[in-house]
Design an enzyme around this catalytic site. Structure first.
Site, PDB file in Angstrom:
ATOM      1  N   CYS A   1      21.202  -0.467  24.559  1.00  0.00           N
ATOM      2  CA  CYS A   1      22.359  -1.311  24.230  1.00  0.00           C
ATOM      3  C   CYS A   1      23.582  -0.405  24.156  1.00  0.00           C
ATOM      4  CB  CYS A   1      22.121  -2.109  22.956  1.00  0.00           C
ATOM      5  SG  CYS A   1      21.854  -1.120  21.467  1.00  0.00           S
TER       6      CYS A   1
ATOM      7  N   ASN B   1      22.948   1.572  20.047  1.00  0.00           N
ATOM      8  CA  ASN B   1      21.582   1.957  19.639  1.00  0.00           C
ATOM      9  C   ASN B   1      21.370   1.824  18.126  1.00  0.00           C
ATOM     10  OD1 ASN B   1      19.390   4.882  19.820  1.00  0.00           O
ATOM     11  ND2 ASN B   1      18.861   2.759  20.098  1.00  0.00           N
TER      12      ASN B   1
ATOM     13  N   CYS C   1      21.777  -1.772  16.719  1.00  0.00           N
ATOM     14  CA  CYS C   1      21.499  -3.192  16.450  1.00  0.00           C
ATOM     15  C   CYS C   1      20.396  -3.748  17.353  1.00  0.00           C
ATOM     16  CB  CYS C   1      22.766  -4.043  16.611  1.00  0.00           C
ATOM     17  SG  CYS C   1      24.061  -3.649  15.409  1.00  0.00           S
ATOM     18  N   ARG C   2      20.700  -3.922  18.643  1.00  0.00           N
ATOM     19  CA  ARG C   2      19.778  -4.643  19.521  1.00  0.00           C
ATOM     20  C   ARG C   2      18.630  -3.790  20.035  1.00  0.00           C
ATOM     21  NH1 ARG C   2      24.431  -6.409  23.486  1.00  0.00           N
ATOM     22  NH2 ARG C   2      25.157  -4.414  22.664  1.00  0.00           N
ATOM     23  N   SER C   3      18.933  -2.613  20.592  1.00  0.00           N
ATOM     24  CA  SER C   3      17.835  -1.859  21.230  1.00  0.00           C
ATOM     25  C   SER C   3      16.787  -1.344  20.236  1.00  0.00           C
ATOM     26  CB  SER C   3      18.374  -0.742  22.134  1.00  0.00           C
ATOM     27  OG  SER C   3      19.148   0.197  21.424  1.00  0.00           O
TER      28      SER C   3
ATOM     29  N   ASP D   1      25.688  -9.204  21.578  1.00  0.00           N
ATOM     30  CA  ASP D   1      25.864  -8.200  20.535  1.00  0.00           C
ATOM     31  C   ASP D   1      26.048  -8.883  19.175  1.00  0.00           C
ATOM     32  OD1 ASP D   1      26.512  -6.064  19.015  1.00  0.00           O
ATOM     33  OD2 ASP D   1      28.069  -5.292  20.349  1.00  0.00           O
TER      34      ASP D   1
END
Ligand code: 4NP
Length: 154
Positions: free
Chosen positions: A10, A13, A15-17, A125
């Site tokens: 993301c 690195n 939140c999402r990934s 995001d």
């Protein structure tokens, strides 16, 4: 067959990934798959930082502790070390492709392309939104993780 090595990417690195990494690691473990898993960001903002507290809480809701993860930036060697690199959104995908060295071997695609009918969709995001965004992120990345396990098994 080469051992699958999966990198989720993301922007930050945090939140999402990290959630994608956690969801896939768990799904692969449950399926008895031998894989390497990691995550990275295209940006350098959060190198060495733990995941966002909202991601940590969301993973814990699903019984997974990601508090020990540390942010890192996508690096040239990732393109040969990993067999697959999955981008959360279209901007990540562009930046990953731009960073790819000429000897890159990893297959690069959008994460939600793994889910039939969701090709081209982005994992939005959740950084600037409320906590419910993180629950949605979890649902999306875990559905993709399950689809990836099925694909690697097949
Ligand atoms: P991520 O979310 O890409 O899912 O980790 C973000 C984290 C940090 C920032 C943006 C997005 N930031 O601007 O610092």
């Amino acid at each position: 067959m080469t051992k699958p090595a999966i990198l989720f990417v993301c922007l930050g690195n945090i939140c999402r990934s990290p959630l994608a990494e956690a969801a896939f690691r768990k799904a692969a473990e449950d399926a008895g798959l031998d894989v390497d898993v990691d995550s990275a960001g295209t940006a350098a903002y959060h190198i060495g930082s733990p995941p966002d507290p909202r991601s940590v809480a969301t993973a814990l809701d699903h019984g997974i502790d990601i508090s020990g993860l540390k942010g890192r930036q996508l690096a040239a060697e990732d393109f040969t070390r990993f067999t697959h690199i999955f981008a959360m959104d279209a901007e990540n995908l562009r930046n990953i492709r731009r960073a790819a060295p000429s000897d890159a071997t990893a297959e690069i695609s959008l994460l939600l392309d793994l889910i039939p009918g969701q090709e081209g969709r982005e994992v939005d995001d959740p950084y600037y939104g409320g906590d419910d965004g993180f629950a949605r992120t979890w649902d999306e990345v875990s559905a993709a993780a399950e689809a990836l396990v099925e694909r690697l098994r097949g």
